[in-house]
Design an enzyme around this catalytic site. Structure first.
Site, PDB file in Angstrom:
ATOM      1  N   GLU A 175       5.393   3.949 -11.494  1.00  0.00           N
ATOM      2  CA  GLU A 175       5.761   4.543 -10.202  1.00  0.00           C
ATOM      3  C   GLU A 175       6.878   5.579 -10.366  1.00  0.00           C
ATOM      4  O   GLU A 175       7.946   5.485  -9.745  1.00  0.00           O
ATOM      5  CB  GLU A 175       6.181   3.448  -9.206  1.00  0.00           C
ATOM      6  CG  GLU A 175       5.045   2.484  -8.892  1.00  0.00           C
ATOM      7  CD  GLU A 175       5.353   1.476  -7.781  1.00  0.00           C
ATOM      8  OE1 GLU A 175       6.532   1.164  -7.575  1.00  0.00           O
ATOM      9  OE2 GLU A 175       4.406   1.016  -7.120  1.00  0.00           O
ATOM     10  N   GLU A 376      -2.354  -1.269  -9.538  1.00  0.00           N
ATOM     11  CA  GLU A 376      -1.688  -2.264  -8.696  1.00  0.00           C
ATOM     12  C   GLU A 376      -2.321  -2.232  -7.327  1.00  0.00           C
ATOM     13  O   GLU A 376      -2.441  -1.156  -6.719  1.00  0.00           O
ATOM     14  CB  GLU A 376      -0.193  -1.952  -8.525  1.00  0.00           C
ATOM     15  CG  GLU A 376       0.668  -2.270  -9.709  1.00  0.00           C
ATOM     16  CD  GLU A 376       2.159  -2.129  -9.415  1.00  0.00           C
ATOM     17  OE1 GLU A 376       2.575  -2.336  -8.264  1.00  0.00           O
ATOM     18  OE2 GLU A 376       2.896  -1.809 -10.359  1.00  0.00           O
TER      19      GLU A 376
HETATM   20  C1  BGP Z   1       5.406  -1.963  -6.987  1.00  0.00           C
HETATM   21  C2  BGP Z   1       5.988  -2.280  -8.332  1.00  0.00           C
HETATM   22  C3  BGP Z   1       5.745  -3.654  -8.828  1.00  0.00           C
HETATM   23  C4  BGP Z   1       5.530  -4.713  -7.793  1.00  0.00           C
HETATM   24  C5  BGP Z   1       4.838  -4.254  -6.532  1.00  0.00           C
HETATM   25  C6  BGP Z   1       4.897  -5.212  -5.369  1.00  0.00           C
HETATM   26  O1  BGP Z   1       6.241  -1.078  -6.334  1.00  0.00           O
HETATM   27  O2  BGP Z   1       5.495  -1.414  -9.328  1.00  0.00           O
HETATM   28  O3  BGP Z   1       6.695  -3.928  -9.808  1.00  0.00           O
HETATM   29  O4  BGP Z   1       6.555  -5.557  -7.634  1.00  0.00           O
HETATM   30  O5  BGP Z   1       5.286  -3.023  -6.087  1.00  0.00           O
HETATM   31  O6  BGP Z   1       6.131  -5.103  -4.715  1.00  0.00           O
HETATM   32  P1  BGP Z   1       7.029  -6.338  -4.380  1.00  0.00           P
HETATM   33  O7  BGP Z   1       7.216  -7.068  -5.645  1.00  0.00           O
HETATM   34  O8  BGP Z   1       8.273  -5.777  -3.850  1.00  0.00           O
HETATM   35  O9  BGP Z   1       6.274  -7.127  -3.386  1.00  0.00           O
END
Ligand code: BGP
Length: 478
Positions: A175, A376
């Site tokens: 990201e 993701e």
């Molecule tokens: C993205 C990241 C991840 C992951 C995901 C979910 O922004 O790359 O590392 O964590 O989001 O977000 P969260 O963990 O805040 O629910």
């Protein structure tokens, strides 16, 4: 079937959120090790010293460090064809400045890759996922300093060489466009400006942040070039947080805001990484925001020569933009926005929008015309296990079913999609809140927000559902 027979179905995690073992095997402290736990309503704290009464969840995480054999076996049982994971920079170069890599760290990942191979799972490895060495933050203020480019390359080249025959798919920075937001200062760029403590409300120097982001973009390009030199068969991608927005109304003002958001948040980094130079609108954007970047001739050459082989991204939700300040807002992955009256949100206020994924895939493919990969996507939810550890998670199955169906439509429309790795395939620590209770997994991990529990693994209903999806190559979503 629209999906190719080698479509990379799988799951995704990040070292700092899943591994634990933060002080084992010669690992150094990373910036993620200094984040306390939080919740949706109380933010994480960035703390240099260990504070009494505070818990640091990334240090224990899901203890993949000691459970990786079992975890990979379970992934194999689901039929995973790929596993997106990251290497912790601090396991290889504990402070980022050692001359030689840490053998124990290399050996750990060697064992992980061997286990994956045994289970016929292709690793997709992120070089940097929100966890640079703390020592580099303390000495250089992270990516604010150009010298970090060389230190990152030392690390990237070491792992490219060592895992030359173990890994084919690589991603540079997770990201990377997180650096377009003040939230990205610490988490993504390792920049900690004086006075920053609250993870969600950081002191921001916009010029420094964009300079840091520029250094990362150059480092990403140099890593792509270095990787191809080590092994021409490597496929190296970028990774963008897609946070798509719609105009809330058809007012021309809302439409212009929508276009501005797509340019500045969604395309700014991807354009550099795919096309090899900053987009035409960057100059005006810098000027409007008093950003004056130091971009050398070597930087421009590096960006040109280090374009990516494929474009990968995260996708969770969408928001709206509007010129009307009276409209209510919602949260989202990295960035919130105006509430969309047509969408429902999860418990953390992220608006669920499967059709938005179809829209996004088409937008990205028409702009870049290179293979895409969704690395993701998933639903954070509070699971309640039965006494025997079984978890019934129909809400997760429904979320994934709808998103995979939308993805299928996009592929039928002609989008070239390489794979899909569901986020947090095994329960892990949330990046934004530091909670364990915000669970994404097909595999339940018995641990609470404070690391209490047996760390035993249990299969959720979604485990068996995804197993069917993969076995049918996406045909059976029931
Ligand atoms: C993205 C990241 C991840 C992951 C995901 C979910 O922004 O790359 O590392 O964590 O989001 O977000 P969260 O963990 O805040 O629910």
């Amino acid at each position: 079937m629209p999906f190719s027979k080698d479509f990379l179905w799988g799951g995704a995690t990040a070292a700092n959120q899943v591994e634990g073992g933060y002080n084992e095997g010669g690992k150094g402290l990373s910036i993620a090790d200094m984040l306390t736990n939080g919740t949706h309503s109380s933010p994480r704290i960035i703390s240099r010293a260990d504070e009494e009464g505070c818990y640091y969840p990334n240090r224990t995480a899901s203890d993949f460090y000691h459970h990786y054999e079992e975890d990979i076996r379970l992934m194999g049982e689901m039929g995973f064809r790929s596993y997106r994971m990251s290497i912790a920079w601090t396991r290889i170069f504990p402070t980022g400045e050692e001359e030689e890599p840490n053998e124990e760290g290399l050996a750990f990942y060697k064992r992980v890759f061997a286990k994956l191979r045994e289970n016929h799972i292709e690793p997709v490895v992120t070089l940097s996922h929100y966890e640079m060495p703390l020592a580099l933050t303390e000495k250089y203020n992270g990516w604010a300093d150009r010298r970090v480019i060389g230190l990152f390359l030392r690390y990237a080249e070491a792992v490219f060489r060592y895992f030359k025959d173990d890994v084919r798919y690589w991603l540079t920075f997770n990201e990377i466009n997180c650096g377009c937001l003040p939230l990205g200062n610490y988490m993504s760029l390792g920049i900690r400006n004086e006075g920053t403590r609250n993870f969600l409300d950081q002191k921001d120097d916009v010029n420094l942040r964009y300079q840091g982001l520029h250094h990362q973009l150059v480092a990403s390009a140099l890593a792509v070039k270095a990787g191809h030199a080590v092994n021409p068969d490597f496929k190296i991608g970028n990774m963008i947080a897609m946070m798509p927005v719609y105009p809330l109304t058809c007012s021309p003002q809302d439409m212009l805001l929508y276009q501005k958001n797509w340019r500045e948040m969604q395309y700014y980094c991807g354009d550099v990484q795919v096309r090899g130079s900053y987009p035409y609108f960057a100059e005006k954007f810098w000027k409007d925001n008093n950003i004056c970047l130091n971009i050398t001739e070597e930087d421009r050459i590096a960006l040109k020569e280090g374009t990516v082989d494929f474009f990968s991204f995260s996708y969770y939700q969408t928001n709206c933009v509007t010129a009307d300040p009276s409209v209510g807002t919602v949260s989202g992955n990295l960035l919130g926005g105006a509430k969309n009256p047509y969408l429902q949100a999860n418990e953390w206020g992220w608006q669920i929008d499967p059709e938005g994924l179809r829209f996004t895939l088409n937008e990205l493919y028409s702009r870049y015309q290179i293979p895409l990969m969704i690395v993701e996507n998933g639903l954070g939810a509070k699971d309640v296990p039965e006494a025997d550890g079984t978890v019934h998670d129909p809400y997760r199955i429904e979320y994934l079913r709808q998103h995979i169906a939308a993805m299928k439509e996009a592929v039928e429309e002609g989008v070239d999609l390489m794979g899909y790795t569901m986020w947090g395939c095994i329960d892990l620590v949330s990046a934004s809140t530091g909670e364990m209770a915000k669970r994404y997994g097909f595999i339940y991990v018995d641990s609470d927000d404070f690391g209490n529990g047996t760390f035993a693994r249990y299969k959720k209903d979604s485990f068996y559902w995804y197993q069917k999806v993969i076995a049918s190559n996406g045909a059976d979503l029931d």
